[in-house]
Motif scaffolding. Sequence first.
Motif, PDB file in Angstrom:
ATOM      1  N   THR A   1     -13.958   7.988   8.064  1.00 26.20           N
ATOM      2  CA  THR A   1     -12.950   8.765   7.342  1.00 26.20           C
ATOM      3  C   THR A   1     -12.163   7.868   6.398  1.00 26.20           C
ATOM      4  O   THR A   1     -11.734   6.772   6.790  1.00 26.20           O
ATOM      5  N   GLU A   2     -11.970   8.325   5.170  1.00 27.52           N
ATOM      6  CA  GLU A   2     -11.068   7.634   4.247  1.00 27.52           C
ATOM      7  C   GLU A   2      -9.667   8.172   4.509  1.00 27.52           C
ATOM      8  O   GLU A   2      -9.388   9.346   4.294  1.00 27.52           O
ATOM      9  N   LEU A   3      -8.784   7.319   5.017  1.00 32.40           N
ATOM     10  CA  LEU A   3      -7.414   7.741   5.274  1.00 32.40           C
ATOM     11  C   LEU A   3      -6.613   7.802   3.988  1.00 32.40           C
ATOM     12  O   LEU A   3      -5.818   8.720   3.772  1.00 32.40           O
ATOM     13  N   SER A   4      -6.816   6.794   3.186  1.00 31.84           N
ATOM     14  CA  SER A   4      -6.180   6.707   1.878  1.00 31.84           C
ATOM     15  C   SER A   4      -7.103   5.872   1.003  1.00 31.84           C
ATOM     16  O   SER A   4      -8.015   5.208   1.521  1.00 31.84           O
ATOM     17  N   GLU A   5      -6.913   5.888  -0.257  1.00 28.52           N
ATOM     18  CA  GLU A   5      -7.816   5.142  -1.141  1.00 28.52           C
ATOM     19  C   GLU A   5      -7.856   3.665  -0.735  1.00 28.52           C
ATOM     20  O   GLU A   5      -6.831   2.999  -0.649  1.00 28.52           O
ATOM     21  N   GLY A   6      -9.070   3.196  -0.403  1.00 28.87           N
ATOM     22  CA  GLY A   6      -9.243   1.804   0.002  1.00 28.87           C
ATOM     23  C   GLY A   6      -9.001   1.537   1.473  1.00 28.87           C
ATOM     24  O   GLY A   6      -9.165   0.410   1.930  1.00 28.87           O
ATOM     25  N   LEU A   7      -8.604   2.549   2.249  1.00 32.74           N
ATOM     26  CA  LEU A   7      -8.361   2.391   3.685  1.00 32.74           C
ATOM     27  C   LEU A   7      -9.316   3.316   4.443  1.00 32.74           C
ATOM     28  O   LEU A   7      -9.183   4.545   4.399  1.00 32.74           O
TER      29      LEU A   7
ATOM     30  N   ALA B   1     -10.442   0.018  11.525  1.00 34.16           N
ATOM     31  CA  ALA B   1      -9.900   0.331  10.195  1.00 34.16           C
ATOM     32  C   ALA B   1     -10.073  -0.858   9.269  1.00 34.16           C
ATOM     33  O   ALA B   1      -9.871  -2.006   9.672  1.00 34.16           O
ATOM     34  N   ARG B   2     -10.459  -0.577   8.023  1.00 36.16           N
ATOM     35  CA  ARG B   2     -10.619  -1.617   7.001  1.00 36.16           C
ATOM     36  C   ARG B   2      -9.758  -1.247   5.795  1.00 36.16           C
ATOM     37  O   ARG B   2      -9.942  -0.177   5.210  1.00 36.16           O
ATOM     38  N   GLY B   3      -8.829  -2.127   5.468  1.00 35.16           N
ATOM     39  CA  GLY B   3      -7.941  -1.864   4.343  1.00 35.16           C
ATOM     40  C   GLY B   3      -7.831  -3.065   3.436  1.00 35.16           C
ATOM     41  O   GLY B   3      -8.591  -4.032   3.556  1.00 35.16           O
ATOM     42  N   SER B   4      -6.861  -3.021   2.542  1.00 32.92           N
ATOM     43  CA  SER B   4      -6.635  -4.147   1.621  1.00 32.92           C
ATOM     44  C   SER B   4      -5.142  -4.302   1.389  1.00 32.92           C
ATOM     45  O   SER B   4      -4.647  -4.152   0.276  1.00 32.92           O
ATOM     46  N   GLY B   5      -4.425  -4.557   2.463  1.00 35.38           N
ATOM     47  CA  GLY B   5      -2.987  -4.749   2.373  1.00 35.38           C
ATOM     48  C   GLY B   5      -2.184  -3.477   2.535  1.00 35.38           C
ATOM     49  O   GLY B   5      -1.008  -3.435   2.160  1.00 35.38           O
ATOM     50  N   HIS B   6      -2.767  -2.434   3.093  1.00 34.46           N
ATOM     51  CA  HIS B   6      -2.069  -1.168   3.254  1.00 34.46           C
ATOM     52  C   HIS B   6      -0.942  -1.283   4.273  1.00 34.46           C
ATOM     53  O   HIS B   6      -1.105  -1.923   5.313  1.00 34.46           O
ATOM     54  N   VAL B   7       0.195  -0.655   3.996  1.00 33.62           N
ATOM     55  CA  VAL B   7       1.326  -0.600   4.924  1.00 33.62           C
ATOM     56  C   VAL B   7       1.830   0.839   4.994  1.00 33.62           C
ATOM     57  O   VAL B   7       1.627   1.627   4.070  1.00 33.62           O
ATOM     58  N   VAL B   8       2.491   1.168   6.120  1.00 35.76           N
ATOM     59  CA  VAL B   8       3.000   2.529   6.283  1.00 35.76           C
ATOM     60  C   VAL B   8       4.292   2.719   5.495  1.00 35.76           C
ATOM     61  O   VAL B   8       4.420   3.648   4.698  1.00 35.76           O
ATOM     62  N   ASN B   9       5.283   1.843   5.749  1.00 35.85           N
ATOM     63  CA  ASN B   9       6.551   1.874   5.018  1.00 35.85           C
ATOM     64  C   ASN B   9       7.159   3.276   5.010  1.00 35.85           C
ATOM     65  O   ASN B   9       7.536   3.817   3.961  1.00 35.85           O
ATOM     66  N   GLY B  10       7.211   3.869   6.219  1.00 32.33           N
ATOM     67  CA  GLY B  10       7.806   5.197   6.314  1.00 32.33           C
ATOM     68  C   GLY B  10       7.003   6.273   5.619  1.00 32.33           C
ATOM     69  O   GLY B  10       7.543   7.331   5.266  1.00 32.33           O
ATOM     70  N   ASP B  11       5.714   6.010   5.399  1.00 30.29           N
ATOM     71  CA  ASP B  11       4.819   6.953   4.702  1.00 30.29           C
ATOM     72  C   ASP B  11       5.272   7.225   3.262  1.00 30.29           C
ATOM     73  O   ASP B  11       4.918   8.253   2.675  1.00 30.29           O
TER      74      ASP B  11
ATOM     75  N   GLY C   1       5.057   6.215  -0.611  1.00 28.66           N
ATOM     76  CA  GLY C   1       4.209   5.511  -1.563  1.00 28.66           C
ATOM     77  C   GLY C   1       2.754   5.421  -1.148  1.00 28.66           C
ATOM     78  O   GLY C   1       1.994   4.629  -1.713  1.00 28.66           O
ATOM     79  N   ILE C   2       2.319   6.203  -0.115  1.00 35.49           N
ATOM     80  CA  ILE C   2       0.916   6.212   0.273  1.00 35.49           C
ATOM     81  C   ILE C   2       0.418   7.654   0.248  1.00 35.49           C
ATOM     82  O   ILE C   2       1.076   8.569   0.740  1.00 35.49           O
ATOM     83  N   ALA C   3      -0.718   7.850  -0.376  1.00 34.43           N
ATOM     84  CA  ALA C   3      -1.299   9.193  -0.492  1.00 34.43           C
ATOM     85  C   ALA C   3      -2.464   9.317   0.486  1.00 34.43           C
ATOM     86  O   ALA C   3      -3.477   8.629   0.334  1.00 34.43           O
ATOM     87  N   TYR C   4      -2.300  10.155   1.513  1.00 37.66           N
ATOM     88  CA  TYR C   4      -3.360  10.354   2.496  1.00 37.66           C
ATOM     89  C   TYR C   4      -4.417  11.299   1.936  1.00 37.66           C
ATOM     90  O   TYR C   4      -4.092  12.377   1.417  1.00 37.66           O
TER      91      TYR C   4
END
Length: 713
Positions: free
Chosen positions: A386-392, A689-699, A701-704
């Motif tokens: 599953t792609e959680l977010s672009e690049g994650l 999970a494989r990402g490239s520096g992804h952080v939650v930061n209170g959700d 600035g991240i597009a699921y």
Amino acid sequence: MDSTRAFVKDVRRVVIKVGTAVVTRADGRLAVGRIGTLCEQIQELNSRGFEVVLVTSGAVGVGRQRLRYRKLINSSFSDLQKPQNELDGKACAAVGQNGLMALYDTLFSQLDVTSAQLLVTDNDFKEPAFRRQLTETVNSLLSLKVVPMFNENDAMSTRKAPYEDSSGIFWDNDSLAGLLALELKADVLILLSDVDGLYSGPPSDPQSELIHTYIKEKYEGAITFGDKSRVGRGGMTAKVKSAVYAADAGVPVIITSGFAVDNIIQVLNGKVIGTLFHQDASSWVSKMDDAREMAIAARESSRRLQAMSSRERSKILLDLADALEAHEKLIVAENEADVEDAQQAGYDKSLVSRLALKSGKISSLSNSIRVLANMEEPVGRVLKRTELSEGLVLEKTSSPLGVLLVIFESRPDALVQIASLAIRSGNGLLLKGGKEARRSNAILHKVITSAIPKSVGPRLIGLVTSRDEIPELLKLDDVIDLVIPRGSNKLVTQIKTSTKIPVLGHADGICHVYVDKSASRDMTKQIVLDAKTDYPAACNAMETLLVHKDLVQDGCLNELISELQSRGVSIYGGPRASSSLKLPEANSLHHEYGSLACTVEIVDGINDAIDHIHQHGSGHTDCIITEDQEAAEVFLRNVDSAAVFHNASTRFSDGFRFGLGAEVGISTSRIHARGPVGVEGLLTTRWIARGSGHVVNGDQGIAYTHKNLSLAA
């Protein structure tokens, strides 16, 4: 029953010591309810033939409370303004003893129990003549079903402050109880406290754990006790000191709560409550350590196995198959010796049948192992991406369970199947077979571990040789991940009630074949005979034959019964069949024969058959024989069993026949694996999970996206 508590079955004479904190409330008054519960338990033990001696504290505490009250009402206001001296302990004991014993006598009288009071001092025990008289008096009382009740005679003690002095032959009622247990040759001493037993730290600390068995070498000096009892003079320190003294001298001791309503009864029923002190506890350490060491070694080896490539793991299995065939003569010779011993010992024919490695069995086992070796790699398969977010990207993958404990009876071929499945699935394994297959299991284990490379280590698969190790292994829920029992209903039930580790398996194999009114006669005969006679000792053999009522009239049922009887099958009838066909009635419709015997019953139709299966079956394997496709679908959809067949023998319910290569057992559980359990049933899942520096930061600035991706990506 836990092996550490097995001694209680031989207990007859019991010394019970009840502390001040148990018999009194926080305000110093007598805890009438708790004392009443204590008396009820003693009355039950008395009626069951136990000899009970009671050592009770509480007199000083009760007397202190009463004398404070007397002093208060007899004091003037000016007297109360002066500094108050502590009451004399001897006077408190004299006053309190009277009230304490009066309450016991009243409560015991209500239960038709007679009690006797015996007050002793430290100096009394210095005289051998006193000790002899003490034993004679107590034996006389016990022979009359009287409960002797001891207390230290603090009021008359020659020690300056017996309620504070910790010297002498005994120094409090805990040490008195220990001394009496030895003098009177008690079988067990039970010390009742205001906590559940001895803890590794303060009982109020959530991190503290109850110590079920006290190991002197392990705990002496390692546990710091808190304050002494709020009202008594010893607390846990005194209890442990007394328990160690008595246990070292040969009397087992259990410290448990006196606040529970039935703890004494539970202790004498063998339940693992409280803390046990036993002379042999130190020798149990090695068993516990050996069991843990074996489980840890299997886990470490399994991790090395998992680190191997799929090809390397497959090669181990191919080498194992070759090794079995190379040592076939030796294996068969050891197995034949087991079979001969079992026959001479008078074991059931069904057990001897399961024990024997029949002609061609080694070759069959080797071929099934090669099938396993050549199957698609089961470990590390991506089950979902599953792609959680672009690049994650998140992957759900298959993963070994860890360490398996498999306890099986009779069948040495099960050892081979289980070991090969464990290797294929990357799991560590501990095996315990029945004593009747001791030689067979030993040689098979030796051959199997010889095929495991040194880089993994032969301790990947451990063979448990002593039954005494099983209780210790079942406690290792932090090291062993799954227990799989293969054997009798009694074995499975015992294991399920003895461990916190998840258990996978089935208790009964009560398989049904239902013959519908539209069934083909030839097909019916073939399936019924195969299901019952191909291997009657197997758990997937037919145990109950259900027949539509219309087939009674046309003679089909009589033909089936005749065919079965001609093959040596004993027929028993359910209520309807036994009445109409004059068959001996079955003792139970929920019964696994495991032999050439079965139950026959007549039903009105498919719904009646389904209801019968749900009421009397075990959820293992059930079959319908019919030419009516609609009826077949109703049966397949509504029978809630692990395996349900149409026009096929129940004997197909098998890991090898299902194409699983082999099986570790058959499960009727409703979570994890169900039915024949092969490699997939020995796997769990994990997330990667494989990402490239992804952080939650209170959700922020991240597009699921939560987009399903191809497994081949």
